[in-house]
Design an enzyme around this catalytic site. Structure first.
Site, PDB file in Angstrom:
ATOM      1  N   ARG A 125       0.822  -1.212   0.000  1.00 31.74           N
ATOM      2  CA  ARG A 125       0.000   0.000   0.000  1.00 31.74           C
ATOM      3  C   ARG A 125       0.856   1.261   0.000  1.00 31.74           C
ATOM      4  O   ARG A 125       0.946   1.986  -0.982  1.00 31.74           O
ATOM      5  CB  ARG A 125      -0.949  -0.012   1.210  1.00 31.74           C
ATOM      6  CG  ARG A 125      -2.103   0.999   1.113  1.00 31.74           C
ATOM      7  CD  ARG A 125      -1.753   2.411   1.518  1.00 31.74           C
ATOM      8  NE  ARG A 125      -1.298   2.523   2.897  1.00 31.74           N
ATOM      9  CZ  ARG A 125      -0.882   3.658   3.437  1.00 31.74           C
ATOM     10  NH1 ARG A 125      -0.830   4.774   2.714  1.00 31.74           N
ATOM     11  NH2 ARG A 125      -0.451   3.700   4.696  1.00 31.74           N
ATOM     12  N   ASP A 126       1.543   1.502   1.098  1.00 33.70           N
ATOM     13  CA  ASP A 126       2.338   2.723   1.241  1.00 33.70           C
ATOM     14  C   ASP A 126       3.496   2.735   0.251  1.00 33.70           C
ATOM     15  O   ASP A 126       3.918   3.802  -0.209  1.00 33.70           O
ATOM     16  CB  ASP A 126       2.861   2.802   2.684  1.00 33.70           C
ATOM     17  CG  ASP A 126       3.286   4.209   3.071  1.00 33.70           C
ATOM     18  OD1 ASP A 126       2.970   5.149   2.330  1.00 33.70           O
ATOM     19  OD2 ASP A 126       3.938   4.366   4.109  1.00 33.70           O
TER      20      ASP A 126
ATOM     21  N   HIS B 290       6.670   4.382  12.663  1.00 34.02           N
ATOM     22  CA  HIS B 290       6.633   4.333  11.195  1.00 34.02           C
ATOM     23  C   HIS B 290       7.629   5.377  10.674  1.00 34.02           C
ATOM     24  O   HIS B 290       7.319   6.572  10.661  1.00 34.02           O
ATOM     25  CB  HIS B 290       5.203   4.651  10.730  1.00 34.02           C
ATOM     26  CG  HIS B 290       4.970   4.623   9.260  1.00 34.02           C
ATOM     27  ND1 HIS B 290       4.150   3.683   8.664  1.00 34.02           N
ATOM     28  CD2 HIS B 290       5.411   5.417   8.261  1.00 34.02           C
ATOM     29  CE1 HIS B 290       4.094   3.909   7.368  1.00 34.02           C
ATOM     30  NE2 HIS B 290       4.858   4.974   7.092  1.00 34.02           N
TER      31      HIS B 290
ATOM     32  N   HIS C  11      10.244   7.031   7.868  1.00 37.72           N
ATOM     33  CA  HIS C  11      10.794   7.166   6.519  1.00 37.72           C
ATOM     34  C   HIS C  11      12.289   7.476   6.641  1.00 37.72           C
ATOM     35  O   HIS C  11      12.743   8.018   7.643  1.00 37.72           O
ATOM     36  CB  HIS C  11      10.056   8.263   5.756  1.00 37.72           C
ATOM     37  CG  HIS C  11       8.686   7.851   5.318  1.00 37.72           C
ATOM     38  ND1 HIS C  11       8.310   7.794   4.004  1.00 37.72           N
ATOM     39  CD2 HIS C  11       7.601   7.434   6.031  1.00 37.72           C
ATOM     40  CE1 HIS C  11       7.062   7.376   3.911  1.00 37.72           C
ATOM     41  NE2 HIS C  11       6.605   7.153   5.140  1.00 37.72           N
TER      42      HIS C  11
ATOM     43  N   CYS D 109       6.087  10.130  -0.319  1.00 40.22           N
ATOM     44  CA  CYS D 109       4.853  10.855   0.030  1.00 40.22           C
ATOM     45  C   CYS D 109       4.653  11.999  -0.954  1.00 40.22           C
ATOM     46  O   CYS D 109       5.516  12.882  -1.067  1.00 40.22           O
ATOM     47  CB  CYS D 109       4.930  11.392   1.455  1.00 40.22           C
ATOM     48  SG  CYS D 109       3.440  12.298   1.938  1.00 40.22           S
TER      49      CYS D 109
ATOM     50  N   ASN E  32       9.713   4.191   3.248  1.00 42.58           N
ATOM     51  CA  ASN E  32       9.881   3.733   4.617  1.00 42.58           C
ATOM     52  C   ASN E  32      11.224   3.035   4.769  1.00 42.58           C
ATOM     53  O   ASN E  32      11.894   2.700   3.789  1.00 42.58           O
ATOM     54  CB  ASN E  32       8.777   2.733   4.966  1.00 42.58           C
ATOM     55  CG  ASN E  32       7.475   3.415   5.282  1.00 42.58           C
ATOM     56  OD1 ASN E  32       7.359   4.093   6.290  1.00 42.58           O
ATOM     57  ND2 ASN E  32       6.508   3.245   4.409  1.00 42.58           N
TER      58      ASN E  32
END
Length: 329
Positions: A43-44, A235, A237, A268, A277
């Site tokens: 997803r991300d 989380h 990055h 992002c 990430n």
């Protein structure tokens, strides 16, 4: 040397040895445990890829990840295709992946319509998104931070009524690309609000990767005054190369859930220059070296990374993956 002096030295030495042994046992008890890694690559990691990834490739990618030992794999997002065209096939992908018993396959939903779409294909866990920065929230969600909480409130009860677990994300917990440094109190308020809505876990996101061990520790100290570390995830990055040290700082503060993206996929669209990430391979390698259990098979993880990198036509961003591949070759 007198007998008295000898006894004093012996006593001091024994005392120092006892202290050293105690410190080692305490360190071992804190590090030799289990960390649950939430794999967010599907997803991300893929949502910002401009090259369309076929549904069949996403399904194969997720199936490979399911064979690596994860307990949680975030699959997709049920958001408008207008905003995230890459994940327009969310319903198809979720429906066709092999769902392994014992693995949770959450999806991100932004509103009631997204929840209803997710429920129609049998989703059992969702993720919702808030932000510690009003400006970032306006750019990303078209509403303020508080308005995002109010929006979540309109559909999260429906999820709970249908026994769907809810996980919360908070972006920009230490820094924002528009506002700069974020005060810890902002993160505390959103964390409390999402927990009150019924989220079982809150993932604290350093969205643009500006965090350092100092800023992460300061933020966590305040957040941990009002919630248990068992309710939190981190989380990170890796924009400034700080992700692993920030995660280590979080582990020292008893956080035991970490989000990561295989091969360091991601970025992002609302944070210029932000990279993906932390690479899951790098995280697993670090935790293995600390004696921390993850249940992840690193070799199979690298195979999944190889597969998706070929599909999107990009090299892996995992330093561990690169190093081990060179040794193997």
């Amino acid at each position: 040397m007198s007998l008295i002096t000898s006894k004093i030295i012996s006593t001091i030495t024994k005392s120092n040895n006892d202290i050293c042994n105690l410190v080692q046992r305490c360190f071992a008890s804190k590090t030799s445990d289990y960390v649950r890694i939430v794999e967010v690559g599907p997803r991300d990691g893929l949502q910002n890829e401009k090259k369309n990834v076929p549904s069949a490739s996403k399904i194969q990618f997720i199936n490979k990840l399911s064979d690596c030992g994860f307990k949680t794999i975030e699959v997709t997002s049920f958001v408008s295709p207008k905003w995230v065209p890459q994940l327009a096939d969310g319903a198809e992908v979720f429906s066709k992946i092999n769902k392994v018993q014992g693995i949770s396959y959450p999806v991100l939903v932004p509103n009631l319509k997204g929840l209803e779409s997710a429920m129609s294909v049998g989703v059992q866990e969702i993720a919702v998104m808030g932000s510690a920065s009003d400006t970032f929230s306006m750019k990303n969600l078209n509403c303020t931070s508080q308005e995002s909480v109010d929006r979540i409130k309109t559909f999260v009860n429906l999820a709970k009524q249908n026994n769907i677990k809810v996980r919360g994300y908070i972006s920009c917990v230490v820094g924002c690309p528009y506002e700069g440094k974020i005060k810890p109190i902002n993160t505390v308020k959103i964390t409390e609000a999402l927990l009150e809505l019924g989220c079982y876990e809150i993932s604290l996101g350093d969205t643009n990767g500006v965090g350092t061990p100092g800023s992460i520790k300061t933020m966590l100290k305040d957040v941990l005054k009002v919630v248990s570390p068992k309710q939190l995830a981190i989380h990170c990055h890796d924009t400034y190369g700080q992700a692993l040290v920030n995660i280590y700082t979080s582990l020292e503060m008893d956080i035991r859930v970490v989000d990561a993206s295989v091969s360091g996929l991601g970025g992002c669209p609302y944070s210029k220059g932000a990279t993906g990430n932390v690479a899951t391979e790098d995280l697993v390698y670090q935790l293995n070296g600390m004696g921390v259990e993850t249940g992840i098979n690193l070799e199979k993880l690298m195979e999944a990374g190889d597969y998706i990198c070929k599909e999107i036509g990009k090299p892996t961003e995992s330093k561990v993956h690169r190093a081990l591949s060179k040794l193997k070759n």
